[in-house]
Enzyme design. Structure first.
Site, PDB file in Angstrom:
ATOM      1  N   ASP A 137       0.614  -1.263   0.002  1.00 13.21           N
ATOM      2  CA  ASP A 137      -0.235   0.091   0.128  1.00 13.21           C
ATOM      3  C   ASP A 137       0.806   1.253   0.090  1.00 13.21           C
ATOM      4  O   ASP A 137       2.233   1.157   0.197  1.00 13.21           O
ATOM      5  CB  ASP A 137      -0.930   0.090   1.261  1.00 13.21           C
ATOM      6  CG  ASP A 137      -0.534  -0.455   2.261  1.00 13.21           C
ATOM      7  OD1 ASP A 137       1.085  -0.356   2.471  1.00 13.21           O
ATOM      8  OD2 ASP A 137      -1.053  -0.867   3.504  1.00 13.21           O
ATOM      9  N   GLU A 146      -9.340  -1.672   4.976  1.00 10.53           N
ATOM     10  CA  GLU A 146     -10.387  -1.310   6.266  1.00 10.53           C
ATOM     11  C   GLU A 146     -11.436  -1.940   6.592  1.00 10.53           C
ATOM     12  O   GLU A 146     -11.926  -2.849   5.697  1.00 10.53           O
ATOM     13  CB  GLU A 146     -10.706   0.148   6.201  1.00 10.53           C
ATOM     14  CG  GLU A 146      -9.376   1.052   5.936  1.00 10.53           C
ATOM     15  CD  GLU A 146      -8.636   1.254   7.193  1.00 10.53           C
ATOM     16  OE1 GLU A 146      -8.549   0.419   8.148  1.00 10.53           O
ATOM     17  OE2 GLU A 146      -8.198   2.572   7.582  1.00 10.53           O
TER      18      GLU A 146
HETATM   19  C1  GLP Z   1      -0.807   0.539   8.584  1.00 13.21           C
HETATM   20  C2  GLP Z   1      -0.231  -0.346   7.233  1.00 13.21           C
HETATM   21  C3  GLP Z   1      -0.469  -1.666   7.623  1.00 13.21           C
HETATM   22  C4  GLP Z   1       0.345  -2.357   8.999  1.00 13.21           C
HETATM   23  C5  GLP Z   1      -0.474  -1.280   9.919  1.00 13.21           C
HETATM   24  C6  GLP Z   1       0.118  -1.727  11.469  1.00 13.21           C
HETATM   25  O1  GLP Z   1      -1.918   0.725   8.613  1.00 13.21           O
HETATM   26  N1  GLP Z   1      -0.644  -0.107   6.058  1.00 13.21           N
HETATM   27  O2  GLP Z   1       0.162  -2.568   6.492  1.00 13.21           O
HETATM   28  O3  GLP Z   1       0.027  -3.579   9.126  1.00 13.21           O
HETATM   29  O4  GLP Z   1      -0.185  -0.136   9.861  1.00 13.21           O
HETATM   30  O5  GLP Z   1       1.140  -1.039  11.903  1.00 13.21           O
HETATM   31  P1  GLP Z   1       2.195  -1.253  12.940  1.00 13.21           P
HETATM   32  O6  GLP Z   1       3.085  -2.475  12.257  1.00 13.21           O
HETATM   33  O7  GLP Z   1       3.011  -0.081  12.971  1.00 13.21           O
HETATM   34  O8  GLP Z   1       1.270  -1.662  14.263  1.00 13.21           O
END
Ligand code: GLP
Length: 264
Positions: free
Chosen positions: A82, A160
């Protein structure tokens, strides 16, 4: 030491490790074995990669293995999940920049083979870019392995709640929880982009093998729900259950709710 769990509270196999470092080191070794096995038969490997804090230790372990000569990324192609809409690749918070700084700049990969959706498309152009991204994945032969973190609301990539199982790479509006979680990184909620481009659920499920990662107490509630709830758009990660080759790598803190004794 890890323990492989296949108890009735989970429908997605998961493995619990003492901490994120142990889990990341174990997964890095698995990924290197796959890359090396492909290279030994003259095949390239196609990786689906994630951003966020979760995969950072995985990338550090892969960098170390590459520097040690245990693996080479010369025959590896990557596709990231993404990107935020409106951010140029060199923006400090863009996922392209994140990947370069945390991984690609430190391994022997050909940068031309690393793909991150461009955040610099208009809403009108987004559909064409997303279709092209799907095409590029297919032309590369499909994803061999997909690495996933999980959002506090159960999102994978930026799929989402409300995302459908048959969704493809697309532009979507970010959820309030997701934007609030990113507010610190962007120096305030008002600076967090409102939209993003993400691979779809169906795109992710086409990977041959999927690794779902979760560390820390903050992920304990959502990972328990994600692993044990029937597939639902309310928690997009539950769609992983339909995949024949998915495994969750979890640390003890993230596993605390999943493994809590059931009260009579
Ligand atoms: C963002 C990314 C996701 C990720 C999520 C969790 O939304 N688009 O791919 O898994 O954050 O982030 P973190 O790993 O910092 O908890």
């Amino acid at each position: 030491m890890s323990s492989v769990q296949s108890n009735t509270s989970s429908n997605i196999p998961f493995e619990v490790f003492a901490d994120a470092e142990a889990a990341s080191a174990a997964l890095a070794r698995v990924m290197c074995e796959r890359i090396n096995a492909n290279a030994a038969t003259g095949k390239q490997t196609v990786l689906g990669l994630a951003t966020g804090s979760t995969p950072i230790k995985l990338y550090q372990n892969l960098i170390r293995l590459c520097k040690n000569g245990a693996v080479s990324f010369k025959d590896v192609t990557t596709f990231n999940l993404d990107e935020y809409l409106g951010l140029a690749g060199d923006h400090p918070r863009s996922y392209r920049r994140f990947m370069d700084e945390n991984f690609f700049d430190h391994i022997d990969i050909d940068k031309a083979r690393t793909h991150v959706p461009s955040g610099l498309v208009s809403k009108e152009e987004a559909a064409a870019q997303c279709a092209e991204y799907e095409e590029q994945i297919l032309r590369a032969g499909g994803l061999h392995m997909q690495v996933l973190g999980i959002g506090r609301n159960g999102h994978i990539g930026f799929n989402e709640p409300g995302s459908r199982a048959d969704s493809r790479t697309r532009l979507l509006e970010l959820n309030g929880i997701t934007r609030a979680d990113a507010a610190n990184d962007f120096g305030g909620l008002e600076n967090v982009p409102t939209h993003a481009i993400t691979m779809g659920i169906a795109t992710i499920l086409q990977a041959k093998e999927i690794f779902l990662l979760a560390w820390g107490k903050g992920k304990s509630e959502i990972i328990a729900k994600a692993l044990s709830t029937a597939p639902t758009s309310d928690i997009p990660a539950t769609f992983l259950r339909s995949h024949p080759n998915v495994r969750a790598y979890i640390d003890e803190a993230a596993a605390s709710v999943l493994q809590a004794p059931v009260r009579p």
